[in-house]
Structure formats: C-alpha cells, structure tokens
Enzyme design. Sequence first.
Site, PDB file in Angstrom:
ATOM      1  N   LYS A   1    -109.829 -52.254  43.970  1.00 30.65           N
ATOM      2  CA  LYS A   1    -110.843 -53.322  43.987  1.00 30.65           C
ATOM      3  C   LYS A   1    -110.091 -54.634  43.721  1.00 30.65           C
ATOM      4  CE  LYS A   1    -113.111 -56.036  42.005  1.00 30.65           C
ATOM      5  NZ  LYS A   1    -113.123 -57.497  42.298  1.00 30.65           N
TER       6      LYS A   1
ATOM      7  N   ALA B   1    -109.406 -58.870  43.643  1.00 32.61           N
ATOM      8  CA  ALA B   1    -110.208 -60.027  43.212  1.00 32.61           C
ATOM      9  C   ALA B   1    -110.983 -60.585  44.403  1.00 32.61           C
ATOM     10  CB  ALA B   1    -109.296 -61.102  42.636  1.00 32.61           C
TER      11      ALA B   1
ATOM     12  N   GLY C   1    -105.617 -58.374  34.557  1.00 29.41           N
ATOM     13  CA  GLY C   1    -106.562 -59.490  34.532  1.00 29.41           C
ATOM     14  C   GLY C   1    -106.628 -60.078  33.145  1.00 29.41           C
TER      15      GLY C   1
ATOM     16  N   GLU D   1    -103.020 -54.609  31.818  1.00 30.50           N
ATOM     17  CA  GLU D   1    -102.014 -55.686  31.810  1.00 30.50           C
ATOM     18  C   GLU D   1    -102.800 -56.985  31.725  1.00 30.50           C
ATOM     19  OE1 GLU D   1     -98.799 -55.244  31.775  1.00 30.50           O
ATOM     20  OE2 GLU D   1     -98.629 -53.145  32.365  1.00 30.50           O
TER      21      GLU D   1
ATOM     22  N   CYS E   1     -99.219 -64.707  34.437  1.00 26.12           N
ATOM     23  CA  CYS E   1     -99.435 -64.226  33.069  1.00 26.12           C
ATOM     24  C   CYS E   1     -98.194 -64.448  32.210  1.00 26.12           C
ATOM     25  CB  CYS E   1     -99.814 -62.760  33.100  1.00 26.12           C
ATOM     26  SG  CYS E   1     -98.682 -61.808  34.108  1.00 26.12           S
TER      27      CYS E   1
ATOM     28  N   GLU F   1    -104.111 -69.473  26.668  1.00 25.84           N
ATOM     29  CA  GLU F   1    -103.475 -69.394  27.984  1.00 25.84           C
ATOM     30  C   GLU F   1    -104.141 -70.409  28.915  1.00 25.84           C
ATOM     31  OE1 GLU F   1    -104.494 -65.932  30.390  1.00 25.84           O
ATOM     32  OE2 GLU F   1    -102.384 -65.713  30.894  1.00 25.84           O
TER      33      GLU F   1
HETATM   34  P1  NDP Z   1    -110.277 -61.472  35.533  1.00 27.05           P
HETATM   35  O1  NDP Z   1    -110.106 -60.638  34.347  1.00 27.05           O
HETATM   36  O2  NDP Z   1    -111.408 -62.396  35.612  1.00 27.05           O
HETATM   37  O3  NDP Z   1    -110.380 -60.551  36.859  1.00 27.05           O
HETATM   38  C1  NDP Z   1    -109.442 -59.545  37.156  1.00 27.05           C
HETATM   39  C2  NDP Z   1    -110.097 -58.509  38.034  1.00 27.05           C
HETATM   40  O4  NDP Z   1    -111.130 -57.866  37.303  1.00 27.05           O
HETATM   41  C3  NDP Z   1    -110.762 -59.073  39.277  1.00 27.05           C
HETATM   42  O5  NDP Z   1    -110.640 -58.161  40.343  1.00 27.05           O
HETATM   43  C4  NDP Z   1    -112.209 -59.189  38.847  1.00 27.05           C
HETATM   44  O6  NDP Z   1    -113.091 -59.204  39.931  1.00 27.05           O
HETATM   45  C5  NDP Z   1    -112.352 -57.930  38.022  1.00 27.05           C
HETATM   46  N1  NDP Z   1    -113.465 -57.911  37.080  1.00 27.05           N
HETATM   47  C6  NDP Z   1    -114.143 -58.949  36.530  1.00 27.05           C
HETATM   48  N2  NDP Z   1    -115.117 -58.502  35.712  1.00 27.05           N
HETATM   49  C7  NDP Z   1    -115.039 -57.149  35.715  1.00 27.05           C
HETATM   50  C8  NDP Z   1    -115.754 -56.118  35.050  1.00 27.05           C
HETATM   51  N3  NDP Z   1    -116.758 -56.361  34.227  1.00 27.05           N
HETATM   52  N4  NDP Z   1    -115.403 -54.840  35.296  1.00 27.05           N
HETATM   53  C9  NDP Z   1    -114.387 -54.552  36.123  1.00 27.05           C
HETATM   54  N5  NDP Z   1    -113.685 -55.483  36.797  1.00 27.05           N
HETATM   55  C10 NDP Z   1    -113.986 -56.769  36.576  1.00 27.05           C
HETATM   56  O7  NDP Z   1    -108.880 -62.206  35.699  1.00 27.05           O
HETATM   57  P2  NDP Z   1    -108.457 -63.258  36.788  1.00 27.05           P
HETATM   58  O8  NDP Z   1    -108.641 -62.689  38.151  1.00 27.05           O
HETATM   59  O9  NDP Z   1    -109.090 -64.547  36.481  1.00 27.05           O
HETATM   60  O10 NDP Z   1    -106.880 -63.307  36.533  1.00 27.05           O
HETATM   61  C11 NDP Z   1    -106.314 -64.105  35.593  1.00 27.05           C
HETATM   62  C12 NDP Z   1    -105.968 -63.337  34.342  1.00 27.05           C
HETATM   63  O11 NDP Z   1    -105.152 -62.220  34.658  1.00 27.05           O
HETATM   64  C13 NDP Z   1    -105.160 -64.172  33.379  1.00 27.05           C
HETATM   65  O12 NDP Z   1    -105.649 -64.074  32.070  1.00 27.05           O
HETATM   66  C14 NDP Z   1    -103.766 -63.555  33.432  1.00 27.05           C
HETATM   67  O13 NDP Z   1    -103.002 -63.727  32.305  1.00 27.05           O
HETATM   68  C15 NDP Z   1    -104.054 -62.146  33.735  1.00 27.05           C
HETATM   69  N6  NDP Z   1    -102.905 -61.554  34.393  1.00 27.05           N
HETATM   70  C16 NDP Z   1    -102.140 -60.654  33.690  1.00 27.05           C
HETATM   71  C17 NDP Z   1    -100.990 -60.121  34.249  1.00 27.05           C
HETATM   72  C18 NDP Z   1    -100.160 -59.119  33.504  1.00 27.05           C
HETATM   73  O14 NDP Z   1     -99.341 -58.460  34.125  1.00 27.05           O
HETATM   74  N7  NDP Z   1    -100.326 -58.943  32.216  1.00 27.05           N
HETATM   75  C19 NDP Z   1    -100.536 -60.516  35.576  1.00 27.05           C
HETATM   76  C20 NDP Z   1    -101.405 -61.454  36.223  1.00 27.05           C
HETATM   77  C21 NDP Z   1    -102.551 -61.942  35.632  1.00 27.05           C
HETATM   78  P3  NDP Z   1    -113.603 -60.580  40.623  1.00 27.05           P
HETATM   79  O15 NDP Z   1    -112.598 -61.620  40.344  1.00 27.05           O
HETATM   80  O16 NDP Z   1    -113.693 -60.218  42.038  1.00 27.05           O
HETATM   81  O17 NDP Z   1    -114.930 -60.865  40.019  1.00 27.05           O
END
Ligand code: NDP
Length: 487
Positions: A175, A177, A228, A249, A283, A385
């Site tokens: 799934k 983004a 995320g 992660e 991240c 962040e």
């Molecule tokens: P989000 O947590 O908002 O979203 C990540 C994914 O989770 C998306 O596909 C999103 O879908 C989905 N999602 C949102 N809500 C839910 C839910 N309730 N249940 C299941 N899935 C859900 O993060 P961002 O996309 O905004 O990414 C940025 C964040 O990711 C930053 O905080 C960053 O630090 C972190 N990140 C961490 C990394 C690591 O390796 N540690 C690497 C890269 C990023 P949709 O967006 O389609 O609604």
Amino acid sequence: MIQELAGMLFVDGVWRRGEGAQIPVENPATGEVLGHVASATGPEIDAAVSAARKAFGSWSRLAPVERSKALHRLGEAVAAHADAMARTMTLEQGKPLNEARGEVLKLAEACHFYAEEAVRIHGEIVPNTTTDIDSLVVREPIGVVGAITPWNYPAELIGWKLCGALAAGCTIVIKPAELTPFTALAIARMAEEAGIPAGVVNVVTGPGSKVGQALVEHSGVDKIAFTGSSAVGLRIQQSCPTIKRLSLELGGNCPLIVTASADIDAAVKGAARRSFRNMGQICIAINRIYVQHTVADDFTARLGRAADQLVIGNGIDLPDADVGAMASAEPLAKTQDHLADALSKGARLVAGGGAPQGEVFARGHFFRPTVVADCTHAMKVMTEETFGPLVGVMAYDGLDEAIELANDTPYGLASYLYARDMDEVRHVSTRLDYGNVAVNNVDAGIMNAPYGGRKQSGVGYEHGREGMLEYMNFKHVRIRYGEPKAR
Ligand code: NDP
C-alpha cells in the site's frame, strides 16, 4: 507509464480497474493533475490478501535458488526501465530526474542483494545436554506481509520490504502513499515482466487511514512492514486487533556534531548534502547541528554559502538540479512553521528563508534551502522533525554537552559526527543513542548493513541480512535419536 497505470490495482497477477473512489495525483512542481488512482475497496483488499495467501504456499516452498533467480530478473527489469520509472517518480514526487533515476537503480541493487541472500538462508545445530539429541534451528518465512510506505523514497522504501520479504519466501500486499502511487504500480509492472508468479506481489492504492488500516486489521496479514511517521507507527502498533509481527521504520530528528578537530570543508559539504537532499524530506536528514564554538562562525557562514549555491528546479526540466519541489503543501507548511518559530525565538537567518523567485516556481511547492543559527532547544527546529529544507545550528563548549544535546530527543534513527581526533570519534560514537552513526561521512545507510531506529524511531531493521530475517520465524526442531536397529 502513468496513463496506463491510472486507476488500476495489481491483484493476483492481474491488472484490474479499481471500483472505489478515484483520487487525483498531482505534480508537486506544477500543481497539474497527473492522473487518478483508485481507493481500493474492502473486497479488493480481501482479494489481494487472499491472492497473497494462496501464492504463499508455492512461493515459500520454491527452492531458494528459484526465488533468487526471480529477484535477479526483477532487478534487471527495473534497471531496463529506469528512465521511465524515474520520470514517473519525478512527476509525482518532485525530486530531480537524475536523483530519481539513482533511486530506481538502488531498487535494482536491492533486488540483486536480496537475490544473493535468498540462497544463504542458513540454520543452526545447537548443542544439547546429551549427544543423542540434535536441536535444529530452522528459519521459515512468516507468511503474508502488508507493506505500507511513505512518499519520500517511493521506490527504495518499497524495495527493501519487497525484496527482503520475497527472498525469505513471503508474499506481499503493498500500500504506497497516496502522493506517490504510480511508482509502486510501476514496480508491480516490473514484477509481472520478471515473471514473478501471480499473487506473490500485489499493489492496492488508496488512503492510509482506510486501505493501510484495513491491512493492519486484516486477519490474513501476518506481518506489517511500515515506514512513515512515528504517530502513524504508534497507531498501527496500538490498532493491531491480533498479534502480528511488526517492523516500524519511523521518524527521526537527526543531529550532527562538528568538533574543532574536524575537516571543516568536509563537514560543510556533508551537512549541506544531508540537510537538503530530497528537500530535507528524509528520515535521516540532518535537522540540527552542534558546532564547537571556536569553529562555529566559520562553519555556519560556509554552510550558508553552500545552501545558497544549491540549484533548485523543476526536476523534469532540470534533471541535474540539486533539489526539486517538495512533495506536497504539508511539509512545506511545516518547514515555514518551524522557521517562523525559530526566528521568533531569536534565531538568525543565514541562508534561504523563503520561496525562490521566478515563473517556474510559481505553482509548485518550492522553498530555498534554509540555515538558521544561534538556535536553542526551545525551538521546534532543534526538537521536532521538520522533514523539509531547514537546518538549525547551535554552538557548544564541551563535547559532553554536545552529546547530551544530541541525545535530548525521543528519536533514535541516525546521527552524524565530523572529527579527526580519534579519541573524540570513539567517545562520541559510543555515546550517541542512535541506530546509525555516520562519522566523517553522511551516508548512514548502506545496502549490506542493518538499518533501523531506536526509541520512537521504530523497531526492526531493513538492509543487510537482518532485513531478510525480519521476514522469517525461527523454528526449533529437537530430535532425539535412538540406536540403529542393526549395527
Ligand atoms: P505517514 O505516517 O503519514 O504515512 C506513511 C504511510 O502510512 C502512507 O502510505 C500512509 O498512507 C499510511 N497511513 C497513514 N495512516 C495510516 C493508518 N492509520 N494505518 C495504516 N497506514 C496509514 O508518513 P509520511 O508519508 O508523511 O512520511 C513521512 C514520515 O515518514 C516522516 O516522519 C519520516 O521520518 C518517516 N520516514 C521514516 C523512514 C525510516 O526509514 N525510518 C524513511 C522515510 C520516512 P497515505 O499517505 O496514503 O494516507
């Protein structure tokens, strides 16, 4: 590529037009709608999970060498279509084309790396108290994986999960983004081209709160592999209705320490690269910098000049730009908020501070790489962040003070140090409470070493052999032998 993938889901080896609502996907550099993707419905999600379950039986029993060959073929398909995939990524994500191409090639590298790991799934024979017993420790694939990924690295962050899972013998439902679904669908197209059997790889699109959450709650999904934000990671952990394996992660708030012994030129180059690459939407981006006060003015002035020199552009028209558009209005607004907060609390603007001027930037989410100095831990730029092109600089006196400031965060993903004094290197690197510490370089993650966070930055590892073991259960088989009947 986008036109042919629009509105489609990839389930059980078949492209099917999604029956749910159609969601527009915008080009963040221009605001144009590129196409629509489907919000997968409950029955479509069930179909994807059932397909993955059905395929798990045969995929998990396939000889590892066959899984390895399939992953090599996937890597070859991805590399062969790197230009088209990169263009798709730049259009939906905003990063410059050359950088997008580099990311696609890294996805291909992940395919080949895990293809090699697939044939090295070893077990162990463990000693027992008597010699007539063997304890075998066998590794078995977990089952069906639900992979939920963010928009900043639309190919790599899927790749690490997809390749680790497939090498281990798991099947997967991805799934992506909502902002960057087409790269994920393009990866499914490559899986199809590579002849990966039906049901092993499935892609369902739609909002995280609906489609992602449905995977989290699905009884047919054995593991969630998530990248995320920490907030959504926590929600996932708390909302699993049954016990599931999780790897999370999550977010970071990554510090850089620069001591007086550092090669300041190298430190400035490293800081500019790791603070602003991908518009700071990483991240492991450097969010905050602590510089020993005798070199702080020199370092800060040079970092400001380096930030000003970065070339910003529409990533399609200017493929070799240093930075492109931010992926959406949301991280841009957060960057502006953190900057305003810092300036209102006494920070000094050293570089950037606003949108670049010019017609090409008028409709996209652009912002100049920004450096603020004289920061304190009362400012959001130092404690939260930003996930944007903003970095804060603060001078320190004693090294232990810098370490304490660096560790003063709920996050523990990556940290950085520039120092030439080896005693400093040892002292600081052993005390930084982070999953990754990069010293005199800013590449905290490489393909063959485990990469993961501590504290609110998550649990589990990607990359390396550990990245495949995340998709495996250990089974202990304890066998007592008798005397052979005839000797
Ligand atoms: P989000 O947590 O908002 O979203 C990540 C994914 O989770 C998306 O596909 C999103 O879908 C989905 N999602 C949102 N809500 C839910 C839910 N309730 N249940 C299941 N899935 C859900 O993060 P961002 O996309 O905004 O990414 C940025 C964040 O990711 C930053 O905080 C960053 O630090 C972190 N990140 C961490 C990394 C690591 O390796 N540690 C690497 C890269 C990023 P949709 O967006 O389609 O609604």
